[in-house]
Design a protein around this motif. Structure first.
Motif, short mmCIF file in Angstrom:
data_model
loop_
_atom_site.label_atom_id
_atom_site.label_comp_id
_atom_site.label_asym_id
_atom_site.label_seq_id
_atom_site.Cartn_x
_atom_site.Cartn_y
_atom_site.Cartn_z
N ASN A 103 89.73 51.81 107.85
CA ASN A 103 91.18 51.75 108.11
C ASN A 103 91.51 51.06 109.42
O ASN A 103 90.90 51.34 110.45
CB ASN A 103 91.73 53.17 108.22
N GLY A 104 92.49 50.17 109.36
CA GLY A 104 93.02 49.58 110.59
C GLY A 104 92.08 48.59 111.25
O GLY A 104 92.30 48.21 112.39
N ALA A 105 91.04 48.14 110.53
CA ALA A 105 90.05 47.26 111.16
C ALA A 105 90.51 45.81 111.16
O ALA A 105 89.99 44.98 111.91
CB ALA A 105 88.70 47.38 110.46
N GLY A 106 91.49 45.48 110.31
CA GLY A 106 91.98 44.10 110.28
C GLY A 106 91.75 43.41 108.94
O GLY A 106 91.66 42.18 108.89
N LYS A 107 91.69 44.18 107.87
CA LYS A 107 91.44 43.57 106.55
C LYS A 107 92.60 42.67 106.15
O LYS A 107 92.40 41.58 105.61
CB LYS A 107 91.24 44.68 105.49
N GLU A 108 93.81 43.12 106.45
CA GLU A 108 94.97 42.31 106.05
C GLU A 108 95.05 41.03 106.88
O GLU A 108 95.42 39.97 106.37
CB GLU A 108 96.25 43.13 106.20
N VAL A 109 94.68 41.14 108.14
CA VAL A 109 94.67 39.93 108.99
C VAL A 109 93.73 38.89 108.37
O VAL A 109 94.04 37.69 108.31
CB VAL A 109 94.19 40.28 110.42
N GLN A 166 96.05 49.42 119.11
CA GLN A 166 97.40 48.86 119.25
C GLN A 166 98.39 49.97 119.63
O GLN A 166 99.21 49.79 120.53
CB GLN A 166 97.78 48.25 117.89
N VAL A 184 91.46 48.95 115.10
CA VAL A 184 92.40 48.12 115.86
C VAL A 184 93.81 48.70 115.85
O VAL A 184 94.52 48.64 116.84
CB VAL A 184 92.40 46.67 115.32
N ARG A 185 94.18 49.33 114.72
CA ARG A 185 95.54 49.88 114.68
C ARG A 185 95.70 50.98 115.73
O ARG A 185 96.71 51.06 116.40
CB ARG A 185 95.87 50.42 113.29
N LEU A 237 91.43 42.43 122.65
CA LEU A 237 92.51 42.91 121.78
C LEU A 237 93.53 43.70 122.59
O LEU A 237 94.74 43.49 122.45
CB LEU A 237 91.93 43.82 120.68
N ILE A 251 94.64 35.92 115.01
CA ILE A 251 93.55 36.91 115.14
C ILE A 251 92.91 36.80 116.53
O ILE A 251 92.77 35.71 117.07
CB ILE A 251 92.50 36.74 114.02
N VAL A 252 92.58 37.95 117.08
CA VAL A 252 91.96 37.99 118.41
C VAL A 252 90.56 38.57 118.26
O VAL A 252 90.39 39.61 117.61
CB VAL A 252 92.78 38.91 119.35
N PHE A 287 97.52 43.02 123.11
CA PHE A 287 98.57 43.95 122.67
C PHE A 287 99.51 44.36 123.81
O PHE A 287 100.54 44.98 123.57
CB PHE A 287 97.95 45.22 122.06
N1 LIG Z 1 91.42 40.88 115.21
C1 LIG Z 1 92.70 41.19 115.31
N2 LIG Z 1 93.50 40.47 116.12
C2 LIG Z 1 94.79 40.80 116.26
N3 LIG Z 1 95.38 41.81 115.65
C3 LIG Z 1 94.65 42.56 114.83
C4 LIG Z 1 93.27 42.29 114.62
N4 LIG Z 1 92.78 43.21 113.75
C5 LIG Z 1 93.80 44.02 113.44
N5 LIG Z 1 94.93 43.64 114.07
C6 LIG Z 1 96.23 44.34 114.00
O1 LIG Z 1 95.93 45.71 113.83
C7 LIG Z 1 96.75 46.27 112.82
C8 LIG Z 1 95.86 46.76 111.68
O2 LIG Z 1 95.29 45.65 111.04
P1 LIG Z 1 95.29 45.48 109.44
O3 LIG Z 1 96.57 45.97 108.86
O4 LIG Z 1 94.87 44.10 109.11
O5 LIG Z 1 94.14 46.51 109.11
P2 LIG Z 1 93.61 46.99 107.72
O6 LIG Z 1 92.14 46.95 107.76
O7 LIG Z 1 94.30 46.24 106.62
O8 LIG Z 1 94.11 48.50 107.74
P3 LIG Z 1 94.33 49.53 106.51
O9 LIG Z 1 92.98 49.89 106.01
O10 LIG Z 1 94.99 50.68 107.17
O11 LIG Z 1 95.18 48.83 105.52
C9 LIG Z 1 97.73 45.21 112.41
O12 LIG Z 1 98.90 45.35 113.18
C10 LIG Z 1 97.03 43.91 112.78
O13 LIG Z 1 97.94 42.91 113.08
#
Ligand SMILES: Nc1ncnc2c1ncn2[C@@H]1O[C@H](COP(=O)(O)OP(=O)(O)OP(=O)(O)O)[C@@H](O)[C@H]1O
Ligand SMILES: [Mg+2]
Length: 492
Positions: free
Chosen positions: A233-239, A415, A411-412, A383, A203-204, A387
């Motif tokens: 969306n795309g904020a980094g929840k999965e990270v 990227q 973040v997505r 970030l 994570i960054v 990337f």
């Molecule tokens: N803080 C971070 N540092 C590095 N990479 C990040 C960070 N936050 C997000 N990313 C990258 O950005 C992309 C989107 O992140 P992620 O899938 O975790 O978002 P999400 O909140 O789960 O999105 P969604 O709501 O669309 O499921 C991924 O490729 C992830 O690796």
């Protein structure tokens, strides 16, 4: 003349603070005449207090003139009559600002010595602001040096008031930079410490908000409780989910991810709990995810897509560990750590009868809220740099453009923008025009529609604190402001 420090207090009190006339050399250095010392403003004195200014000039008269002027305003003044002596002083003393002459010998008139001195100070002390003192005939050269990193230049003869303003502005700037660097250093240290103790899964971040969030995630990781991760969306929840899993006591056990948003609603329960052969037409016996993840972690992404009956079963398995495969009456047991994520506003879904309140409270024992990228702008440039592929860099104007943009796709989106720019760029340096960001951010397509009364209620509940109301509504602060503006809502 030896480098020396002069206590500002002494001079100020000997002359009195207002409209002092002092007999000192003019900036022409050879003649002496009357100079009016401008009125000392208390504000200026506070700003210059405890700041050290080094004056490097071969004319003792010029040194004295600066000494009197700046000491009177509270600064500590050091003087040096030759470049070598000036460099010596810089080695020994902590200097906040340098004022340097361009010519050091009577016969030298082209400023080479000054240029050499400037370059030497710049390379040894890149952060100290330097004011160049120059005769008007060499202004062009001074302008060139300002482009090369001198802070400013002052033409001789100088005007005291203007010089003081320049000095004050540069010292303020330096102080702000020093503070910013200290904060940056503290943050890096805190981050490094966290990275040493925990798996941060690449994570960054730079922002305080993310630091708090990531440390919370690592601290709650080992507890055997469900975690709800919210955010746009795309904020980094999965990270963040990865970080929780990687630092949990079950990190070596199965880690399964189910995207409930990608499954048709009638298949979600089969996917989670499994099926018995013949449970429905064509159904084969199948292990569900709760069974497969037994002893480990299950990441339920896009949680809000689960139907009412699915919610009831999920609540049961969370409470008792019990479930049945579809089409079976045999009760099975499982022990799974659940991490759920959603970009939906579950509180609103509860109000609308779309989501069970009891399930919500079961899942959000710990809620980790990932802020929108626009609400943590300190993260944008780090970030973006992370990337970049190895061959590219970002120009300063590209970084400014990135920082200004609103990032509705978070973040997505960042990227993707960086990836595209890397493909389009003809040069190693990516510029703002290669990034080609829209001037105004389009409204986020995934933002849920929220009506005026709901927003009004949320604002009332939050006692007008927009950040709290936004959180309650599952919006970023910016998104809430946009809506308030569109709906003509104003805070009282
Ligand atoms: N803080 C971070 N540092 C590095 N990479 C990040 C960070 N936050 C997000 N990313 C990258 O950005 C992309 C989107 O992140 P992620 O899938 O975790 O978002 P999400 O909140 O789960 O999105 P969604 O709501 O669309 O499921 C991924 O490729 C992830 O690796
Ligand atoms: Mg996701």
């Amino acid at each position: 003349m030896a480098a020396r420090a002069t206590g500002g207090e002494n001079l100020a009190s000997s002359g009195g603070p207002h409209g002092v006339t002092v007999m000192i050399a003019t900036s022409q250095a050879t003649q002496t005449s009357k100079r009016m010392i401008p009125t000392v403003s208390p504000e200026l004195r506070t700003r210059l207090a405890n700041q050290t200014v080094l004056v490097i000039d071969d004319s003792e008269a010029v040194c004295t003139a600066f000494d009197v002027l700046l000491s009177l305003h509270g600064a500590r003044v050091l003087t040096a009559s030759a470049p070598a002596q000036g460099l010596d002083t810089l080695k020994r003393e902590s200097v906040d600002l340098v004022i340097q002459d361009m010519n050091f010998r009577r016969e030298a008139t082209r400023g080479e010595e000054g240029v050499t001195l400037f370059r030497e100070i710049r390379s040894l002390y890149p952060d100290i602001p330097i004011i160049l003192l120059t005769a008007w005939t060499y202004l062009e050269m001074a302008v060139e040096l300002v482009k090369a990193g001198a802070a400013d230049y002052v033409a001789k003869p100088w005007e005291d008031a203007r010089l003081l303003t320049t000095v004050r502005n540069l010292l303020d700037l330096r102080r702000a930079q020093t503070e910013a660097r200290a904060i940056h250093r503290q943050r890096s240290e805190a981050r490094a410490e966290l990275a040493e103790r925990y798996h941060l899964c690449g994570i960054v971040y730079e922002s305080d908000a993310m630091h708090t969030l990531v440390s919370t995630a690592t601290h709650v990781a080992h507890a055997d409780v469900p975690i709800l991760i919210t955010g746009p969306n795309g904020a980094g929840k999965e990270v963040l989910a990865n970080i929780v899993q990687a630092n949990s006591s079950v990190r070596d056990r199965p880690f399964l991810k189910v995207n409930l948003g990608a499954l048709p609603n009638d298949l979600i329960e089969a996917e989670l709990f499994g099926t018995e052969a013949g449970a429905f037409t064509g159904a084969r016996a199948r292990t569900g995810r709760f069974e497969a993840a037994d002893g480990g972690t299950l990441f339920l992404d896009e949680l809000a897509n689960i139907s009412g009956s699915g919610q009831a079963k999920l609540l049961r398995v969370l409470q008792t560990g019990e479930y049945e495969r579809l089409g079976s009456s045999v009760t099975r047991r499982t022990k799974v750590r659940v991490i759920a994520a959603t970009n939906a506003n579950l509180r609103q879904a509860i109000r609308e009868g779309q989501f069970r309140e009891d399930l919500f409270y079961r899942l959000n024992v710990i809620e980790l809220e990932v802020p929108a990228l626009a609400d943590r702008r300190d993260d944008i440039v780090p970030l973006a740099r992370a990337f970049l592929d190895g061959g590219h860099t970002l120009t300063p104007d590209a970084e400014r453009a990135l920082t200004r943009y609103d990032w509705p796709g978070n973040v997505r989106e960042l990227q993707n923008v960086i990836k595209r720019a890397g493909l389009l760029a003809n040069t190693p340096a990516i510029t703002a025009s290669t990034l080609n960001l829209p001037a105004v951010a389009p409204p986020a397509a995934d933002e849920p529609a929220i009506d005026k009364p709901t927003i009004q209620e949320a604002l009332e509940r939050a006692k007008g604190v927009v950040a709290h109301a936004a959180r309650d509504l599952g919006l970023s602060r910016q998104a809430l402001y946009r809506r308030m503006e569109k709906l003509g809502l104003k805070l009282e």
